[in-house]
Design a protein around this motif. Structure first.
Motif, PDB file in Angstrom:
ATOM      1  N   LEU A  92       0.808  -1.221   0.000  1.00  0.00           N
ATOM      2  CA  LEU A  92       0.000   0.000   0.000  1.00  0.00           C
ATOM      3  C   LEU A  92       0.839   1.269   0.000  1.00  0.00           C
ATOM      4  O   LEU A  92       0.419   2.300  -0.529  1.00  0.00           O
ATOM      5  CB  LEU A  92      -0.933   0.006   1.220  1.00  0.00           C
ATOM      6  N   GLY A  93       2.023   1.217   0.597  1.00  0.00           N
ATOM      7  CA  GLY A  93       2.870   2.409   0.625  1.00  0.00           C
ATOM      8  C   GLY A  93       2.249   3.529   1.430  1.00  0.00           C
ATOM      9  O   GLY A  93       1.246   3.358   2.128  1.00  0.00           O
ATOM     10  N   GLU A  94       2.831   4.714   1.327  1.00  0.00           N
ATOM     11  CA  GLU A  94       2.347   5.886   2.053  1.00  0.00           C
ATOM     12  C   GLU A  94       2.076   7.014   1.086  1.00  0.00           C
ATOM     13  O   GLU A  94       2.946   7.411   0.310  1.00  0.00           O
ATOM     14  CB  GLU A  94       3.377   6.336   3.086  1.00  0.00           C
ATOM     15  N   GLY A  95       0.854   7.531   1.116  1.00  0.00           N
ATOM     16  CA  GLY A  95       0.461   8.588   0.200  1.00  0.00           C
ATOM     17  C   GLY A  95       0.683   9.983   0.748  1.00  0.00           C
ATOM     18  O   GLY A  95       1.568  10.204   1.583  1.00  0.00           O
ATOM     19  N   ASP A  96      -0.148  10.912   0.312  1.00  0.00           N
ATOM     20  CA  ASP A  96       0.079  12.331   0.594  1.00  0.00           C
ATOM     21  C   ASP A  96      -0.732  12.875   1.766  1.00  0.00           C
ATOM     22  O   ASP A  96      -0.600  14.051   2.107  1.00  0.00           O
ATOM     23  CB  ASP A  96      -0.248  13.159  -0.652  1.00  0.00           C
ATOM     24  N   VAL A  97      -1.586  12.057   2.374  1.00  0.00           N
ATOM     25  CA  VAL A  97      -2.411  12.550   3.474  1.00  0.00           C
ATOM     26  C   VAL A  97      -2.118  11.719   4.718  1.00  0.00           C
ATOM     27  O   VAL A  97      -2.139  10.494   4.678  1.00  0.00           O
ATOM     28  CB  VAL A  97      -3.916  12.453   3.139  1.00  0.00           C
ATOM     29  N   TRP A  98      -1.836  12.411   5.818  1.00  0.00           N
ATOM     30  CA  TRP A  98      -1.632  11.718   7.082  1.00  0.00           C
ATOM     31  C   TRP A  98      -2.145  12.594   8.204  1.00  0.00           C
ATOM     32  O   TRP A  98      -2.277  13.798   8.075  1.00  0.00           O
ATOM     33  CB  TRP A  98      -0.181  11.311   7.283  1.00  0.00           C
ATOM     34  N   ALA A  99      -2.474  11.957   9.338  1.00  0.00           N
ATOM     35  CA  ALA A  99      -3.182  12.707  10.373  1.00  0.00           C
ATOM     36  C   ALA A  99      -2.962  12.109  11.747  1.00  0.00           C
ATOM     37  O   ALA A  99      -2.563  10.952  11.899  1.00  0.00           O
ATOM     38  CB  ALA A  99      -4.680  12.724  10.066  1.00  0.00           C
ATOM     39  N   LYS A 100      -3.250  12.932  12.757  1.00  0.00           N
ATOM     40  CA  LYS A 100      -3.355  12.491  14.149  1.00  0.00           C
ATOM     41  C   LYS A 100      -4.738  12.892  14.638  1.00  0.00           C
ATOM     42  O   LYS A 100      -5.165  14.028  14.479  1.00  0.00           O
ATOM     43  CB  LYS A 100      -2.278  13.131  15.012  1.00  0.00           C
ATOM     44  N   VAL A 101      -5.417  11.927  15.234  1.00  0.00           N
ATOM     45  CA  VAL A 101      -6.787  12.142  15.685  1.00  0.00           C
ATOM     46  C   VAL A 101      -6.870  11.776  17.157  1.00  0.00           C
ATOM     47  O   VAL A 101      -6.618  10.626  17.518  1.00  0.00           O
ATOM     48  CB  VAL A 101      -7.787  11.272  14.888  1.00  0.00           C
ATOM     49  N   GLY A 102      -7.178  12.746  18.005  1.00  0.00           N
ATOM     50  CA  GLY A 102      -7.315  12.471  19.427  1.00  0.00           C
ATOM     51  C   GLY A 102      -8.739  12.123  19.772  1.00  0.00           C
ATOM     52  O   GLY A 102      -9.664  12.813  19.364  1.00  0.00           O
TER      53      GLY A 102
END
Length: 284
Positions: A92-102
């Motif tokens: 799957l690899g790593e795309g352009d969107v990443w996040a942290k959700v509390g």
């Protein structure tokens, strides 16, 4: 250029395993490993359980070509061993969107695959990782949950504003009105502060009154952006930044999750084809 960019802070708990704004630990990869060069894997290293999960993902993506707004579907990686998780991460690899959700004491790391519409998530608490899974959908469910449960329907707009606040009262009233009338599926309304410069006090009042929910999203790709969920439901802060991290476009959006981080119908079709081709190659 924005005269006084709105100052937002990441509200999700800090991830002590990594450092820096954009460092998120990849599922199935050693702590601290960020955006590695993908390595070719031998076909025999793809366990049957991992292959089965990915075939379900392909079927889900194909359904979403006709139903792009269907709720995100979750596929647990809990039963995979480390080899299986590493295989999924590699494919799957790593795309352009990443996040942290509390979410309360817990929080999630979210990384979109290189194939849009496929998301990899890790849930963590103070004791470490508690769950790992894939989600297929326009946006991951934790984004929507925090935007719904971590926000409020109305804000209290002070009758007396601090000296130096000029446009803040009118902007807050407009945001309150538009947010209360938003209907799911409508196009987002965008307020562009690059075209409407703020005073320093305006910027301070807006950020203090609106507040924040514990959701921070970073998008790379064509133009880097930062997305924050404000404390007022249906209101999002979206900032576009240059290579030096300088805000070049500062906006507030009223509506659903900003389009900068949403997978579209065309993404589901393309991702299903690409993932199917990869699995076919592994089978040969």
């Amino acid at each position: 250029m924005t005269d006084h960019a709105l100052v937002w802070h990441k509200k999700a708990p800090e991830d002590t395993a990594v450092s820096g704004d954009d460092q998120l630990r990849l599922i199935g990869m050693p702590t601290g490993l960020v955006r590695p060069a993908r390595q070719a894997m031998a076909a025999e290293n793809l366990p049957p359980a991992a292959r089965d999960i990915l075939h379900h993902v392909i079927a889900d993506l194909r359904r979403r070509v006709e139903q792009p707004d269907a709720p995100a579907q979750r596929y647990s990686l809990r039963e995979l061993d480390e080899t299986g998780k590493a295989a999924v991460a590699d494919i799957l690899g790593e795309g352009d969107v990443w996040a942290k959700v509390g979410v309360g004491r817990d929080f999630c790391r979210v990384v979109e695959s290189v194939m849009a519409g496929i998301w990899r998530l890790e849930a963590s608490d103070e004791h470490g990782i508690t769950d790992e899974w894939l989600e297929v959908g326009a946006v991951p469910e934790p984004f929507l949950r925090v935007a719904r449960e971590g926000t409020r329907e109305r804000i209290e707009i002070p009758k007396q504003m601090p000296q130096g606040a000029m446009n803040a009262p009118f902007l807050l009233s407009e945001l309150q009105d538009r947010a209360s009338k938003y209907v799911a599926g409508e196009e987002n309304h965008v307020i562009n502060f690059t075209l409407l410069p703020l005073t320093e006090m305006d910027a301070e009042v807006l950020t203090q009154i609106l507040g924040q929910a514990p959701l921070f999203i970073r998008s790379g790709g064509y133009g880097s952006s930062r997305v924050f969920a404000t404390g007022l439901r249906h209101v999002w802060a979206v900032q576009y930044v240059n290579g030096l991290g300088k805000v070049i476009l500062d906006t507030l959006e009223v509506g659903g999750v900003p389009i900068a981080v949403v997978a579209a119908k065309e993404d589901f079709e393309d991702s299903s084809e690409r993932l199917a081709e990869i699995l076919e190659a592994f089978a040969s």
